[in-house]
Design an enzyme around this catalytic site. Structure first.
Site, short mmCIF file in Angstrom:
data_model
loop_
_atom_site.label_atom_id
_atom_site.label_comp_id
_atom_site.label_asym_id
_atom_site.label_seq_id
_atom_site.Cartn_x
_atom_site.Cartn_y
_atom_site.Cartn_z
N SER A 273 0.82 -1.22 0.00
CA SER A 273 0.00 0.00 0.00
C SER A 273 0.85 1.26 0.00
O SER A 273 0.54 2.23 -0.70
CB SER A 273 -0.97 0.00 1.19
OG SER A 273 -0.30 -0.25 2.40
N HIS A 303 -1.90 -8.96 1.98
CA HIS A 303 -1.60 -7.69 2.66
C HIS A 303 -2.75 -7.38 3.63
O HIS A 303 -3.04 -8.18 4.51
CB HIS A 303 -1.37 -6.61 1.58
CG HIS A 303 -0.83 -5.30 2.07
ND1 HIS A 303 -0.19 -5.14 3.27
CD2 HIS A 303 -0.83 -4.05 1.48
CE1 HIS A 303 0.18 -3.87 3.41
NE2 HIS A 303 -0.21 -3.19 2.35
N HIS A 349 5.75 -12.84 7.50
CA HIS A 349 5.94 -11.45 7.07
C HIS A 349 7.12 -11.38 6.11
O HIS A 349 8.08 -12.14 6.23
CB HIS A 349 6.18 -10.52 8.26
CG HIS A 349 5.92 -9.09 7.94
ND1 HIS A 349 6.88 -8.26 7.42
CD2 HIS A 349 4.77 -8.36 8.01
CE1 HIS A 349 6.35 -7.07 7.21
NE2 HIS A 349 5.07 -7.10 7.55
N ARG A 358 2.97 -4.89 16.71
CA ARG A 358 1.57 -4.46 16.55
C ARG A 358 0.64 -5.57 17.06
O ARG A 358 -0.46 -5.31 17.55
CB ARG A 358 1.27 -4.12 15.09
CG ARG A 358 2.13 -2.99 14.54
CD ARG A 358 1.94 -2.81 13.04
NE ARG A 358 2.30 -4.01 12.30
CZ ARG A 358 2.16 -4.15 10.97
NH1 ARG A 358 1.64 -3.15 10.26
NH2 ARG A 358 2.52 -5.27 10.37
N ASP A 404 -2.30 -8.66 11.66
CA ASP A 404 -3.64 -9.09 11.28
C ASP A 404 -4.14 -10.28 12.08
O ASP A 404 -5.33 -10.58 12.08
CB ASP A 404 -3.68 -9.41 9.78
CG ASP A 404 -3.33 -8.20 8.95
OD1 ASP A 404 -3.85 -7.11 9.25
OD2 ASP A 404 -2.51 -8.31 8.03
N1 CMX Z 1 1.29 -19.83 5.79
C1 CMX Z 1 1.71 -20.70 4.87
N2 CMX Z 1 2.79 -20.51 4.08
C2 CMX Z 1 3.47 -19.38 4.29
C3 CMX Z 1 3.12 -18.43 5.25
C4 CMX Z 1 1.96 -18.69 6.02
N3 CMX Z 1 1.50 -17.84 6.93
N4 CMX Z 1 4.00 -17.42 5.22
C5 CMX Z 1 4.87 -17.71 4.24
N5 CMX Z 1 4.56 -18.89 3.68
C6 CMX Z 1 5.18 -19.54 2.53
C7 CMX Z 1 5.07 -18.62 1.33
O1 CMX Z 1 3.80 -18.73 0.71
C8 CMX Z 1 6.21 -19.13 0.47
O2 CMX Z 1 5.79 -20.31 -0.15
P1 CMX Z 1 6.25 -20.66 -1.66
O3 CMX Z 1 7.74 -20.82 -1.58
O4 CMX Z 1 5.53 -21.92 -1.97
O5 CMX Z 1 5.84 -19.51 -2.51
C9 CMX Z 1 7.27 -19.49 1.52
O6 CMX Z 1 6.56 -19.68 2.75
C10 CMX Z 1 8.31 -18.41 1.72
O7 CMX Z 1 7.65 -17.20 2.01
P2 CMX Z 1 8.36 -16.08 2.92
O8 CMX Z 1 9.61 -15.66 2.21
O9 CMX Z 1 8.47 -16.52 4.31
O10 CMX Z 1 7.27 -14.94 2.91
P3 CMX Z 1 6.97 -13.83 1.80
O11 CMX Z 1 7.85 -12.67 2.07
O12 CMX Z 1 7.01 -14.41 0.43
O13 CMX Z 1 5.44 -13.48 2.10
C11 CMX Z 1 3.58 -12.98 3.44
C12 CMX Z 1 5.07 -12.75 3.23
C13 CMX Z 1 3.07 -12.03 4.52
C14 CMX Z 1 2.84 -12.68 2.13
C15 CMX Z 1 3.36 -14.45 3.88
O14 CMX Z 1 4.00 -14.69 5.11
C16 CMX Z 1 1.90 -14.82 3.98
O15 CMX Z 1 1.31 -15.17 2.96
N6 CMX Z 1 1.29 -14.74 5.21
C17 CMX Z 1 -0.12 -14.98 5.38
C18 CMX Z 1 -0.93 -13.77 4.90
C19 CMX Z 1 -0.78 -12.61 5.86
O16 CMX Z 1 -0.91 -12.75 7.07
N7 CMX Z 1 -0.53 -11.41 5.32
C20 CMX Z 1 -0.49 -10.18 6.11
C21 CMX Z 1 0.90 -9.57 6.23
C22 CMX Z 1 0.85 -8.28 7.01
C23 CMX Z 1 0.13 -7.21 6.24
O17 CMX Z 1 0.65 -6.76 5.19
O18 CMX Z 1 -0.96 -6.79 6.62
#
Ligand code: CMX
Length: 465
Positions: A273, A303, A349, A358, A404
């Site tokens: 964002s 996000h 994250h 947070r 979140d």
């Molecule tokens: N559940 C399952 N798998 C997860 C995970 C979770 N909570 N967090 C990361 N992973 C997976 C990723 O999908 C990725 O898988 P692939 O290799 O198959 O693509 C792998 O672990 C590596 O990811 P990462 O480097 O640890 O995390 P990223 O930087 O790529 O992504 C985020 C970060 C937040 C998108 C991810 O942790 C996620 O999807 N979390 C759940 C959604 C969430 O809570 N989002 C809110 C974030 C805060 C916000 O912006 O508001």
């Protein structure tokens, strides 16, 4: 001559932080309650400082770019300047150098309240200074004065179908308010670029002032039968007006909202964002268009929409497993989520590598005000179980909860059970950070953002593959 002009001219002439006034000779900047005047004092100093820094260090190398970074969402690539906040992977966010617990301590509170007023956080983000109570009161008053929204926006919101997601309604309304953009008008009139920040400031203040009304109309249309929002009360703070317009009377909900709107505001510049608002703004799209673009990014489930996803996931868990659940039952449910190719919402994250502060401050709020809430207990139990499962799963770099994971449980405790609305609250708060940054983007004259992209063929050639 306006005070603003006097200030701008005299910043060059006067000693730091002291300015002449018409009546009494010299005045300390901390006594000024008009934020724009304070910024007018700061902007030329920052411009000079950065000019000198770039002159001396502009060609210094600060990192290296690896092929993986291009395919990996640019993680760790230093590519942006954002002044308002910095995110440390272990410690979490600092707003202009202040951690969340420090902000809770030093920022002014509402009378009788314990949580910081988001108005104070906005002042801090904008100026780098902790505001006085009078400065915060002046912001509350100014936002109340600027809160009315154009009638065509009300008409548009009242005619949206119920199945249009609240975030889509929010984004569309922000775009529709662009008819009032002072930045777009000034640009069309051909103003000098050195004044862009002043028009961006006006739009940002207007927009922040209007967002609670827009958000409240969406809420009432979707969940309260289209009942009217109450008028803005100029004696109330921004959050109190917001909760009143939403139709909530519990003071603790308003206190929660003050905390909520403070902590969701800013998370340095690279998140979707913030980065989107900055990128679109770099084309000199006005703050309405830039912020609406940022909100479309916030509406993504990885996000901001994750706050909705968390509560939907937890509700599904409760429906399937019932009230009291064992850790083993939770583990199985989490594994099912992972094995069906979904993420566990609220965990992980892109930057953080520890529990999000947070999350922690919301947990502390819950421990203080709703320790026996069954949903809070479940969220706390998940905190004990999810990280180990994610570690065993072996993919997520950060197994800990983010912001979140906790917000929805607090909202539902006070009766806001409409999960698909939660990201709108996040959006109202996020305006504080990304718009403060946008004003500084224009003040510092940051140019059109245009990084170099490459094809895989070109990359292979570049690295000799
Ligand atoms: N559940 C399952 N798998 C997860 C995970 C979770 N909570 N967090 C990361 N992973 C997976 C990723 O999908 C990725 O898988 P692939 O290799 O198959 O693509 C792998 O672990 C590596 O990811 P990462 O480097 O640890 O995390 P990223 O930087 O790529 O992504 C985020 C970060 C937040 C998108 C991810 O942790 C996620 O999807 N979390 C759940 C959604 C969430 O809570 N989002 C809110 C974030 C805060 C916000 O912006 O508001």
């Amino acid at each position: 001559m306006s005070l603003l002009r006097v200030l701008s001219r005299n910043t060059i002439l006067q000693a730091k932080n002291f300015l002449p006034t018409a009546s009494c000779g010299v005045r300390n900047v901390s006594e000024l309650t008009n934020l724009k005047d304070v910024l007018a004092d700061k902007v030329p100093k920052e411009q000079e400082d950065i000019k000198a820094f770039r002159k001396n260090y502009g060609t210094k190398v600060i990192g290296e770019i690896q092929v993986d970074m291009l395919y990996g969402g640019m993680r760790g690539m230093k590519g942006l300047v954002t002044e308002t906040s910095v995110l440390d992977p272990d410690e979490g966010i600092r707003f202009r150098g202040y951690s969340i617990p420090e902000c809770q301590k030093v920022l002014p509170h509402a009378p009788g309240g314990e949580e910081p007023l988001p108005e104070g956080l906005f002042w801090l983000l904008m100026t780098g200074d902790v505001p006085t109570e009078n400065q915060v009161k002046a912001i509350s008053k100014e936002w109340a004065d600027r809160a009315s929204i154009p009638s065509h926006v009300v008409h548009m919101l009242n005619n949206f179908p119920n199945n249009l997601h609240p975030m889509s309604q929010f984004s569309a309304a922000i775009c529709a308010m662009q008819s009032d953009s002072k930045f777009a008008k000034a640009y069309a009139e051909g103003v000098h670029k050195s004044t862009y920040w002043e028009h961006a400031y006006e739009d940002s203040m207007d927009l922040i002032a209007k967002l609670p009304t827009v958000a409240a109309i969406i809420y009432r249309n979707l969940y309260r039968g289209g009942s009217n929002v109450c008028p803005i009360n100029v004696d109330l703070d921004w959050s109190a007006n917001f909760t009143a317009m939403l139709g909530y009377e519990d003071n603790m909900f308003t206190e929660l909202m003050r905390l909520y709107l403070t902590i969701h505001s800013d998370h340095e510049g690279g998140n979707v964002s913030a980065h989107t608002t900055h990128l679109v703004g770099s084309a000199l799209s006005d703050p309405y268009l830039s912020f609406a673009a940022g909100m479309n990014g916030l509406a993504g489930p990885l996000h901001g929409l994750a706050n909705q996803e968390v509560l939907m996931w937890v509700t599904k868990l409760q429906e399937q497993l019932g009230g009291e659940v064992s850790n083993d039952q939770l583990k199985e449910f989490i594994w099912n989520t992972l094995q069906s190719g979904q993420v566990v919402p609220g965990y992980g994250h892109a930057v953080l590598r520890k529990t999000d502060p947070r999350y922690m401050c919301q947990r502390e709020f819950a421990l203080k005000h709703l320790p026996t809430d069954p949903m809070f207990k479940l969220v706390a139990q998940l905190h004990d179980v999810v990280p180990d499962v994610l570690l065993e799963h072996g993919k997520a770099k950060n197994p800990w909860p983010n912001v979140d994971a906790h917000s929805g449980v607090l909202l539902q405790h006070y009766g806001m059970t409409e999960m698909s609305y939660y990201t709108v609250l996040f959006g109202v708060s996020r305006a504080l950070g990304v718009l403060a940054s946008l004003v500084w983007d224009r003040a510092l004259g940051l140019p059109l953002e245009r990084p170099k992209s490459m094809s895989t063929k070109g990359l292979k050639k570049l690295v000799g593959a």
